[in-house]
Design a protein around this motif. Structure first.
Motif, PDB file in Angstrom:
ATOM      1  N   SER A  69     -52.917 -10.598 -23.053  1.00  0.00           N
ATOM      2  CA  SER A  69     -52.116 -10.041 -21.966  1.00  0.00           C
ATOM      3  C   SER A  69     -52.112  -8.518 -21.948  1.00  0.00           C
ATOM      4  O   SER A  69     -52.230  -7.869 -22.974  1.00  0.00           O
ATOM      5  CB  SER A  69     -50.670 -10.535 -22.078  1.00  0.00           C
ATOM      6  N   ASP A  70     -51.938  -7.978 -20.735  1.00  0.00           N
ATOM      7  CA  ASP A  70     -51.782  -6.542 -20.534  1.00  0.00           C
ATOM      8  C   ASP A  70     -50.314  -6.143 -20.408  1.00  0.00           C
ATOM      9  O   ASP A  70     -49.955  -4.983 -20.569  1.00  0.00           O
ATOM     10  CB  ASP A  70     -52.505  -6.092 -19.257  1.00  0.00           C
ATOM     11  N   ALA A  71     -49.471  -7.113 -20.054  1.00  0.00           N
ATOM     12  CA  ALA A  71     -48.042  -6.862 -19.835  1.00  0.00           C
ATOM     13  C   ALA A  71     -47.300  -8.171 -20.023  1.00  0.00           C
ATOM     14  O   ALA A  71     -47.893  -9.250 -20.000  1.00  0.00           O
ATOM     15  CB  ALA A  71     -47.800  -6.309 -18.430  1.00  0.00           C
ATOM     16  N   PHE A  72     -45.970  -8.075 -20.198  1.00  0.00           N
ATOM     17  CA  PHE A  72     -45.136  -9.240 -20.449  1.00  0.00           C
ATOM     18  C   PHE A  72     -43.979  -9.271 -19.455  1.00  0.00           C
ATOM     19  O   PHE A  72     -43.379  -8.238 -19.159  1.00  0.00           O
ATOM     20  CB  PHE A  72     -44.564  -9.197 -21.865  1.00  0.00           C
ATOM     21  N   LEU A  73     -43.657 -10.469 -18.974  1.00  0.00           N
ATOM     22  CA  LEU A  73     -42.559 -10.637 -18.021  1.00  0.00           C
ATOM     23  C   LEU A  73     -41.768 -11.882 -18.375  1.00  0.00           C
ATOM     24  O   LEU A  73     -42.339 -12.968 -18.513  1.00  0.00           O
ATOM     25  CB  LEU A  73     -43.105 -10.760 -16.601  1.00  0.00           C
ATOM     26  N   ALA A  74     -40.463 -11.721 -18.516  1.00  0.00           N
ATOM     27  CA  ALA A  74     -39.591 -12.863 -18.782  1.00  0.00           C
ATOM     28  C   ALA A  74     -38.838 -13.246 -17.518  1.00  0.00           C
ATOM     29  O   ALA A  74     -38.206 -12.401 -16.880  1.00  0.00           O
ATOM     30  CB  ALA A  74     -38.600 -12.540 -19.895  1.00  0.00           C
ATOM     31  N   LEU A  75     -38.908 -14.524 -17.183  1.00  0.00           N
ATOM     32  CA  LEU A  75     -38.130 -15.118 -16.093  1.00  0.00           C
ATOM     33  C   LEU A  75     -36.951 -15.850 -16.736  1.00  0.00           C
ATOM     34  O   LEU A  75     -36.845 -15.904 -17.962  1.00  0.00           O
ATOM     35  CB  LEU A  75     -38.992 -16.100 -15.298  1.00  0.00           C
ATOM     36  N   PRO A  76     -36.081 -16.452 -15.940  1.00  0.00           N
ATOM     37  CA  PRO A  76     -35.015 -17.248 -16.541  1.00  0.00           C
ATOM     38  C   PRO A  76     -35.566 -18.334 -17.470  1.00  0.00           C
ATOM     39  O   PRO A  76     -36.639 -18.893 -17.223  1.00  0.00           O
ATOM     40  CB  PRO A  76     -34.312 -17.862 -15.325  1.00  0.00           C
ATOM     41  N   GLY A  77     -34.847 -18.583 -18.535  1.00  0.00           N
ATOM     42  CA  GLY A  77     -35.255 -19.595 -19.495  1.00  0.00           C
ATOM     43  C   GLY A  77     -34.193 -19.737 -20.564  1.00  0.00           C
ATOM     44  O   GLY A  77     -33.114 -19.144 -20.476  1.00  0.00           O
ATOM     45  N   GLY A  78     -34.502 -20.524 -21.584  1.00  0.00           N
ATOM     46  CA  GLY A  78     -33.563 -20.776 -22.671  1.00  0.00           C
ATOM     47  C   GLY A  78     -33.948 -20.036 -23.936  1.00  0.00           C
ATOM     48  O   GLY A  78     -34.591 -18.981 -23.889  1.00  0.00           O
TER      49      GLY A  78
END
Length: 197
Positions: A102-111
């Motif tokens: 990966s070049d970048a990281f993105l967090a969406l809703p989760g547990g």
């Protein structure tokens, strides 16, 4: 397919959550990645928000790379429609491969799995193991409480503002993705992820 323009690792829930906005934003993230000729790197499942973002990326013409441990193949219903599906032995292998690709990281809703992945890669960033941008997509205020607590950690002297500055949060998927991709730049793949294992 031509070489992807960029590669974004997305952390998110293997459940859909109880608000349709979560699914809608996962679709929007996948559509944006695909429409911009990007590559999604994610946990390899086909359920919940994980499955939604992968399918949306695929349908929009993007490339999908899934990484899933053997022990979770049945539980998370591995997505066999990935362009690449890597079945590994441990969670450590999974996370290291996802980060490397990966070049970048993105967090969406989760547990808790999503939280753990985000905090680990954020920790790696502050320690200098990588120099890749991190984003937190705060959909309908899902992460308001977490962001508030993180500021408490800063005001209590356990974190610095510079550490908070490494995590970019926003509520608009397109704007946050655009910012992350721009920060990653064209040299992002040339920055090796130093071993943390």
């Amino acid at each position: 397919m031509a070489e992807p323009a960029f590669s974004v690792c997305v952390y998110c829930g293997s459940r859909p959550g109880d608000n349709p906005a979560y699914t809608q934003v996962a679709q929007a993230v996948g559509q944006w990645i695909g429409a911009h000729h990007g590559q999604l790197v994610y946990g390899g499942g086909r359920s919940g928000l994980m499955g939604t973002v992968a399918e949306a990326t695929r349908l929009a013409g993007g490339r999908v790379v899934g990484v899933i441990p053997q022990a979770l193949v049945d539980k998370e219903l591995a997505n066999r429609q990935c362009d690449e599906l890597h079945i590994v032995q441990t969670m450590h292998e999974r996370k290291a491969m996802m980060a490397e690709r990966s070049d970048a990281f993105l967090a969406l809703p989760g547990g808790i799995g999503t939280f753990e992945e985000l905090f680990e890669v954020w920790t790696w960033r502050q320690l200098g193991y990588h120099d890749k941008p991190l984003g937190l997509l705060n959909v309908v205020g899902y992460y308001d409480g977490l962001l508030g607590f993180l500021q408490t950690s800063v005001s209590s002297g356990f974190m610095g503002e510079w550490q908070m500055g490494l995590l970019h949060s926003g509520s608009d998927a397109s704007e946050l993705l655009q910012s992350l991709v721009e920060q990653a730049g064209t040299n992002a793949r040339q920055i090796p992820l130093r071993s943390v294992i």
